[in-house]
Design a protein around this motif. Sequence first.
Motif, short mmCIF file in Angstrom:
data_model
loop_
_atom_site.label_atom_id
_atom_site.label_comp_id
_atom_site.label_asym_id
_atom_site.label_seq_id
_atom_site.Cartn_x
_atom_site.Cartn_y
_atom_site.Cartn_z
N SER A 86 -9.21 34.64 -9.16
CA SER A 86 -8.22 33.63 -9.56
C SER A 86 -7.27 33.32 -8.41
CB SER A 86 -7.45 34.10 -10.79
OG SER A 86 -6.84 35.33 -10.56
N ILE A 87 -7.04 34.30 -7.52
CA ILE A 87 -6.18 34.00 -6.35
C ILE A 87 -6.89 32.99 -5.46
CG2 ILE A 87 -5.23 34.93 -4.22
CD1 ILE A 87 -4.54 37.39 -5.55
N TYR A 91 -4.96 30.09 -8.58
CA TYR A 91 -4.18 30.36 -9.78
C TYR A 91 -3.46 31.68 -9.62
CZ TYR A 91 -6.91 26.69 -11.95
OH TYR A 91 -7.46 25.50 -12.25
N PRO A 92 -2.45 32.00 -10.45
CA PRO A 92 -1.80 33.31 -10.35
C PRO A 92 -2.82 34.43 -10.58
CG PRO A 92 -0.50 31.86 -11.71
CD PRO A 92 -1.76 31.13 -11.40
N PHE A 93 -2.54 35.58 -9.97
CA PHE A 93 -3.41 36.74 -10.09
C PHE A 93 -3.70 37.04 -11.56
CE2 PHE A 93 -3.66 41.48 -10.24
CZ PHE A 93 -4.89 41.57 -9.62
N LEU A 94 -4.95 37.38 -11.84
CA LEU A 94 -5.41 37.78 -13.17
C LEU A 94 -5.50 36.62 -14.17
CD1 LEU A 94 -3.86 41.26 -14.03
CD2 LEU A 94 -6.23 40.71 -13.53
N SER A 95 -5.38 35.37 -13.69
CA SER A 95 -5.58 34.26 -14.61
C SER A 95 -7.03 34.27 -15.09
CB SER A 95 -5.32 32.93 -13.91
OG SER A 95 -3.99 32.84 -13.54
N MET C 1 4.59 29.88 -7.95
CA MET C 1 3.52 30.90 -7.88
C MET C 1 3.45 31.47 -6.48
SD MET C 1 -0.47 30.37 -8.53
CE MET C 1 -0.61 29.61 -6.95
N ASN C 3 1.32 34.18 -4.96
CA ASN C 3 0.30 35.23 -5.04
C ASN C 3 0.41 36.25 -3.93
OD1 ASN C 3 -1.29 35.10 -7.31
ND2 ASN C 3 -2.37 33.29 -6.56
N ILE C 6 1.28 39.89 -4.97
CA ILE C 6 0.31 40.81 -5.56
C ILE C 6 -0.53 41.47 -4.47
CG2 ILE C 6 -1.62 39.20 -5.93
CD1 ILE C 6 -0.46 41.79 -8.43
N LEU C 10 -2.62 44.85 -4.26
CA LEU C 10 -4.08 44.74 -4.27
C LEU C 10 -4.71 45.43 -3.07
CD1 LEU C 10 -5.15 41.21 -5.44
CD2 LEU C 10 -5.68 43.42 -6.41
N LEU C 59 6.30 36.28 -9.41
CA LEU C 59 4.91 35.93 -9.68
C LEU C 59 4.61 36.25 -11.14
CD1 LEU C 59 1.97 35.23 -8.95
CD2 LEU C 59 1.68 37.58 -8.26
N ASP C 60 4.23 35.22 -11.91
CA ASP C 60 3.86 35.45 -13.32
C ASP C 60 2.38 35.79 -13.37
OD1 ASP C 60 6.39 34.47 -13.60
OD2 ASP C 60 5.72 32.45 -14.07
N LEU C 61 2.07 37.04 -13.70
CA LEU C 61 0.68 37.46 -13.68
C LEU C 61 -0.11 36.74 -14.76
CD1 LEU C 61 0.89 41.27 -13.02
CD2 LEU C 61 0.43 39.42 -11.45
N GLY C 62 -1.30 36.28 -14.38
CA GLY C 62 -2.17 35.61 -15.33
C GLY C 62 -1.63 34.27 -15.78
N GLY C 63 -0.59 33.77 -15.11
CA GLY C 63 -0.05 32.48 -15.48
C GLY C 63 0.79 32.49 -16.74
N TRP C 64 1.07 33.67 -17.29
CA TRP C 64 1.91 33.74 -18.50
C TRP C 64 3.36 33.78 -18.06
CZ3 TRP C 64 -0.11 33.56 -23.37
CH2 TRP C 64 -1.51 33.73 -23.47
#
Lengths: 140, 112, 494
Positions: A86-87, A91-95, C1, C3, C6, C10, C59-64
């Motif tokens: 996703s990166i 998209y944001p990480f883990l999307s 965003m 990234n 992270i 990572l 950073l909102d993880l998973g877009g939430w």
Amino acid sequence: MKVNDVILQTVTKIVVFIIFTFAFYLFFAGHHDTGGGFIGGLMAASALVLLYLSYDIDTISKAIPINYRTLIGVGVSVSTLTGIGSILLGYPFLSHTFEYVDFPFFGEIELATSVLFEFGVLFTVVGGTLTIILSISEDV
Amino acid sequence: MEILMSILIGVLITAGTYLVMSRSLLRIILGTSVIGHGALLLLLTTAGLKEGAPPITNIEALTYADPLPQALILTAIVINFATTGFFLVLAYRAYKELGTDDMDKLRGIDDE
Amino acid sequence: MNNIIILLLLIPLLTGVLLIFLRNRISAQRWLSILSLLAVGVIAAIIIQRVLNEGTMTLDLGGWEPPYGIVLVADMFAMLLVFTTVIVGICCLLYGFRTIGEEREKFYFYTFVQFLLVGVMGSFLTGDLFNLFVFFEVMLLSSYVLIALGGKKVQLRESIKYVLVNIVSSMLFLIAIAYLYGMLGTLNFAHMAIRVSEAGQDGLLTTVAIFLMLVFAIKAALLMYFWLPGSYGAPPMAIAALFAALLTKVGIYSIFRLFSVVFPHQPEITHQLLAWLGILTMIIGAIGAVAHWSLRKILAYNVVVAVGFMIAGFAVFTTTAIAGSVFYLIHDMFVKALLFILGGIMIGLTGTDKLREMSGMIRNHASLGWMFFIAALALAGVPPLSGFIGKLLVLQGAIGEGFYIIAAVGLITSLMVLYSVVKIFINGFWGENQLTVEDEKMSTKGTLLPSAILTVIVIGMGLGAEFVNVYIMEAAEVINNPSLYIDAVMPNGE
């Protein structure tokens, strides 16, 4: 001491497949219902433990030549890599995303990227559980 | 229901504490996992108990249970599972190596 | 965003996993683990510059979006700690190359160091209480493995106690989370802060806050330090250095974060309590450090003293004192790693950690001796080294606010700390040289590099305080003014 556990062994041969099937079901059910990678992994691990119980470690290690510590590594990397995907796509990480795809014969099936993540979880759980159990039981 | 749950949580944590205080290593490990169950039940209870509604599955549902505590509990269970597993292996190794599971005999002595 | 945040987690995580597959190729493991940390260090430096120029990044993880999802928050305070963590990690690894031994290296030592750093940095970065719990557990599980790695008798015995104390405190953490979720209905720091300030911090919330304080006090060895000297004395010094520099600091960071962002509304109860806990910890730690004659024990008690000092500084709760505390926190991470590494070399050379059995090492190891001397002075806060500025700012703040007792205890314990480390210096380096080069149990080859790096940093932080101060002030500003943090995480309000 030689124990005659022919009943256990015979039953195990059949039951292991039932447990694996159920684990498989639980794993895929997890997307919308009760289940998921963790529970499916525990279930699969329990099937493997049953195998180790009814036969001995040497036999099963020959039949299933997997290093469970490596399996943990594989699992964690699969899960992390789905996040990295996703990166790369910005998209944001883990999307995660999902798509309904029309398959011939099966009909419309929902394909979700989070299943890949769950695959990693499954491997990690199987690897972790069996590492713990085998490291206790190996040197008795 | 909340009252019953509170009593149950109290009993679990009391029993767990009692086990942790004992001298045998195996009982201590059991005690930590019993305390863990108490803590998880507490999380479930304080987040609000509801009857007859599943976690939210589709947006139109009028009544649903809060999914967050369940997610938290699942995570915490996984973590407890890992720590308890590790603790068991550690206790087993220690028992093999040191020849005792009595915490009184596992006191550190300065001159070794 | 953003990234890029992270990546800090990572890179070490993936490196740790990769190292599992390279089990028998030790030199590859070494290079990869250093490379990964160097990469993280560069990224952290980039983020620090961006934060300095543009303000806090999230950073909102998973877009939430928060409060629904987990958010990682890179403010100046967290990022400075992350950067420090990376440098300390590199130095401890460099020291570990020479001393840790092939058996441990093959048993995933480098993997677990990477995972430990993931846990530590994750705890600094996360903006969610439950996620903090998870990263705590990542860090703790790795530390359990590292402390028991090698399986010597003393390690197994001490690791059982360490694991038990930490499991019980994690359960208390979970219980505190349960209460908080029941009361506030959220676990996001910023969202909790909004709800607490809207509803007012009543007695019940303060009680839960104190419960959480208890949890972090156990983890940070604040007054409840009983587990620390034993468990930090068991593993090899490379691991002990990593623990001393990082683990208690995560607890301290959590106290800083929680009691500045979420629970700052009743300082007359919570911060007063923190001040007294800090004062008692300083006194007890200093007494322990003075009383012992074992090198490992003295260093371990010095960790306890520093915890007390930082918390007391934070409890004063003025910009000056908080800046001092943050400065001291970062200084302490460097100087504790340095002291433990130097102590490890001393123990390695003589084969004992009893001060009465060593002497005169300066004859053959002059640089080691002088580096230890510098570290000792920095620890006690002698100008112009790095400990001085932190202590000065905390004392200024404490006296300005009328907390004379913190100032008095801080000064007296500084003297006791100085005495305890100079005792090591005098006994270890002065006197008759009993140890010929042939008798030494290990060679110092390669171990002086990490010590030299840390010594240069310790001196540089003192002399270049003007330069460092820009960043420290920014970090203190975020702690002192929680609305900056809240606005960064939830720009649109609730």
